[in-house]
Write a protein that holds these residues in place. Structure first.
Motif, PDB file in Angstrom:
ATOM      1  N   SER A  43      -6.588  -4.835   4.458  1.00  0.00           N
ATOM      2  CA  SER A  43      -7.956  -5.267   4.801  1.00  0.00           C
ATOM      3  C   SER A  43      -8.552  -3.634   4.459  1.00  0.00           C
ATOM      4  CB  SER A  43      -7.675  -5.154   6.423  1.00  0.00           C
ATOM      5  OG  SER A  43      -7.358  -6.216   6.618  1.00  0.00           O
ATOM      6  N   VAL A  44      -7.668  -3.044   3.343  1.00  0.00           N
ATOM      7  CA  VAL A  44      -8.179  -2.140   3.238  1.00  0.00           C
ATOM      8  C   VAL A  44      -8.525  -1.510   1.613  1.00  0.00           C
ATOM      9  CG1 VAL A  44      -7.804   0.706   3.316  1.00  0.00           C
ATOM     10  CG2 VAL A  44      -7.360  -0.764   4.736  1.00  0.00           C
ATOM     11  N   SER A  45      -9.885  -1.400   1.441  1.00  0.00           N
ATOM     12  CA  SER A  45     -10.160  -0.813   0.262  1.00  0.00           C
ATOM     13  C   SER A  45     -10.184   0.695  -0.407  1.00  0.00           C
ATOM     14  CB  SER A  45     -11.577  -1.406  -0.531  1.00  0.00           C
ATOM     15  OG  SER A  45     -11.812  -2.495  -0.367  1.00  0.00           O
ATOM     16  N   GLN A  46      -9.540   1.280  -1.237  1.00  0.00           N
ATOM     17  CA  GLN A  46      -9.654   2.120  -1.195  1.00  0.00           C
ATOM     18  C   GLN A  46      -9.827   2.452  -2.592  1.00  0.00           C
ATOM     19  OE1 GLN A  46      -5.240   1.976  -0.787  1.00  0.00           O
ATOM     20  NE2 GLN A  46      -4.609   1.600  -3.114  1.00  0.00           N
ATOM     21  N   TYR A 126     -11.055   5.110   1.510  1.00  0.00           N
ATOM     22  CA  TYR A 126     -10.423   4.167   2.069  1.00  0.00           C
ATOM     23  C   TYR A 126     -11.462   4.294   2.806  1.00  0.00           C
ATOM     24  CZ  TYR A 126      -5.738   6.289   0.452  1.00  0.00           C
ATOM     25  OH  TYR A 126      -5.257   7.019  -0.304  1.00  0.00           O
ATOM     26  N   THR A 127     -11.891   2.103   3.182  1.00  0.00           N
ATOM     27  CA  THR A 127     -12.389   1.791   3.624  1.00  0.00           C
ATOM     28  C   THR A 127     -12.282   0.718   4.280  1.00  0.00           C
ATOM     29  OG1 THR A 127     -13.785   0.293   1.925  1.00  0.00           O
ATOM     30  CG2 THR A 127     -14.169   2.816   2.837  1.00  0.00           C
ATOM     31  N   PRO A 128     -12.584   0.309   5.045  1.00  0.00           N
ATOM     32  CA  PRO A 128     -12.377  -1.422   5.777  1.00  0.00           C
ATOM     33  C   PRO A 128     -12.562  -2.235   4.576  1.00  0.00           C
ATOM     34  CG  PRO A 128     -13.456   0.040   7.389  1.00  0.00           C
ATOM     35  CD  PRO A 128     -13.505   0.868   6.732  1.00  0.00           C
ATOM     36  N   ALA A 129     -11.691  -2.990   3.865  1.00  0.00           N
ATOM     37  CA  ALA A 129     -12.598  -4.421   2.595  1.00  0.00           C
ATOM     38  C   ALA A 129     -13.724  -5.090   2.337  1.00  0.00           C
ATOM     39  CB  ALA A 129     -10.906  -5.113   2.420  1.00  0.00           C
TER      40      ALA A 129
END
Length: 546
Positions: A43-46, A126-129
């Protein structure tokens, strides 16, 4: 088994960030005219290794960070950038120290960060996807610790924080920033003062925060809702970002979260002259008409060898660091504690806490100090060279030769590695961490919203107890401390749906959220321990800053 479990956790804190990528299109953001491609895990984009300033190399070595021109070339952001140059570290291993304790220290908290390079001014997001430019999520900016001599943002992956925030239905954006450390970031001398290039590591942090203001919206963050958070040198950095510039944040952040670090008592930048002169001599610059300019042209390996010859955090002088923030007349116009007294403090909510046994880790290098006379000599030589013998004697009385009163605290006659070990540990932990924290909170009580904590977890670690940096394992766990952090980033209040109520800290009720092993794991206690000793210690260090 407890310690083995902690080691496993510490070594694997970055798993979320480095795990297998889900089969989906790689996430992208647009910065100016460039497309930046990251990666997604669950669930995380980086987005990793994004440069935020010009490389501080060549003529830009020992210069203020220079703003990047607009991004005009697309790039991948799928790997961490290098750490800034790291000071070589040798950990003292005194006889009698348990092997698992040694393994823990060397393999987790104070591992050397590699690879490293002078071209190191990058950050990670890092963000929520599912975050979008219109998400307007609160932002937490992590500033790493390492005694201003080593460290990097790659030690801890932000995925743990972002995932837990999603679980709490309080999504956040996490940013970790790099900054110059050791002599590269904190060169100190009259020459440095005259050139106006002191405290470059703090200036790097400030530049990164300006980048966040300009670009974090592209990742779904809200630039008006930034909290700066750090541990150890990172927490001290948060505090110094709060007291610089007359307390004017320039809109760069709205909250501060400090683990084991506060405005510390430091003196003029010329106090670092002996370390500067040693580097100048060892690099062949002593005959140059402009020694600072000469150092900019020294080959990197030659300069690094000279830096590595200077004392480091586990040298005999320990927390009397060679390289650290000092009063430079630009970023810090006065001793930070004097600035606090003057009211030069950002008017923002903040949380500031410590571990119970802050000084144990830093007292492993002084185990040859075994008598009262040797301790007096040590304090006079390194800590208070300008103080009278009467002051040293009184400090010795406040920190007595009684192992039941030393650190690790509340361990009776146990953990006395040497006859003076627990005594030195008590003094060092209070001088650099506990007393400055209490001073800061008492000075600001009633003027802004403040909370404080004390971590007594991992108390059973042999000789170290609830040692410096052990609370990082909690917050990146995740654990109840993680939840309090996320609540604070979101609402400027640590209280939320989980954990017990955390009351504010005031002089009338100096409340401490106390984290403990076992049950209950949380308890509200009062910040009144070693009251007379810390009051005296604060008065002494105000008069004789480091």
């Amino acid at each position: 088994m407890l310690l083995q479990g902690v080691v496993f956790l510490a070594v694997h804190l970055g798993v979320t960030a480095a795990g297998p990528l889900s089969k989906r299109a790689a996430p992208t953001v647009t910065l100016d005219s460039a497309t930046v491609t990251g990666s997604t895990s669950g669930s995380v984009s980086q987005f990793l290794g994004i440069p935020f300033a010009q490389p501080p190399v060549g003529n830009l070595r020992f210069q203020l960070p220079q703003t990047l021109p607009a991004y005009n070339q697309s790039f991948d952001a799928t790997a961490f950038g290098p750490a800034c140059p790291q000071q070589a570290i040798t950990l003292p291993i005194p006889p009698g120290l348990a092997s698992e304790t040694i393994d823990y220290i060397t393999n987790s908290i104070y591992q050397v960060i590699t690879p490293s390079s002078e071209d190191c001014l990058s950050l990670n997001v890092y963000t929520p996807a599912n975050a979008a430019p219109d998400s307007k999520l609160p932002v937490v900016v992590w500033i790493f610790g390492g005694g201003f001599e080593l460290g990097g943002p790659s030690i801890y992956g932000g995925g743990t924080i972002v995932n837990r925030a999603l679980d709490l239905n309080e999504p956040v954006v996490y940013v970790s920033i790099n900054y110059r450390v050791t002599a590269f970031g904190f060169l100190a001398s009259q020459e440095v003062k005259d050139a106006g290039v002191g405290n470059l590591g703090l200036q790097d942090q400030r530049e990164a925060l300006r980048w966040v203001q300009k670009y974090i919206g592209a990742f779904g963050g809200d630039p008006t809702k930034v909290t700066i958070w750090g541990e150890s040198a990172g927490a001290i950095s948060v505090a110094l970002q709060m007291v610089t510039n007359g307390g004017n944040t320039e809109g760069l952040f709205r909250g501060g979260f400090m683990e084991s670090g506060s405005p510390i008592p430091v003196g003029d930048i010329t106090h670092g002259q002996p370390y500067y002169d040693a580097i100048v001599n060892q690099t062949g610059c002593s005959t140059a008409s402009d020694t600072l300019d000469c150092l900019r042209g020294v080959p990197y390996d030659t300069l690094m060898d000279a830096v590595n010859n200077s004392p480091f955090i586990f040298s005999y002088q320990s927390l009397i660091l060679a390289w650290l923030p000092r009063v430079d007349g630009v970023f810090l116009t006065e001793d930070p504690q004097i600035l606090v007294q003057q009211g030069s403090v950002a008017d923002i909510p903040f949380i500031n806490g410590d571990c119970d046994d802050e000084g144990t880790l830093f007292s492993l290098s002084t185990t040859n100090v075994t008598t009262d006379d040797q301790l007096e000599e040590y304090l006079q030589t390194y800590w208070l060279p300008d103080a009278s013998s009467d002051i040293i004697d009184e400090l010795m009385q406040y920190y007595p030769d009684d192992i039941t009163q030393g650190s690790p605290f509340n361990t009776s006659i146990l953990n006395a590695l040497t006859p003076q070990f627990k005594r030195i540990a008590a003094f060092q932990g209070d001088a650099v961490f506990q007393a400055p924290r209490r001073f800061f909170l008492q000075q600001r009580s009633g003027l802004q919203s403040t909370w404080s904590f004390l971590s007594k977890r991992l108390k059973d670690v042999p000789f170290l107890g609830s040692f410096h940096a052990s609370d990082i394992l909690d917050v990146y766990g995740p654990s109840d401390m993680t939840d309090y952090l996320i609540n604070f980033v979101t609402n400027l209040d640590p209280n939320g749906a989980t954990g017990i109520s955390w009351p504010q800290y005031t002089t009338a009720a100096p409340n401490l959220m106390t984290f403990m092993d076992g049950l209950p794991s949380l308890e509200i206690t009062q910040d009144t321990y070693r009251e007379a000793a810390m009051t005296y210690l604060t008065n002494v260090t105000l008069q004789y800053p480091i």
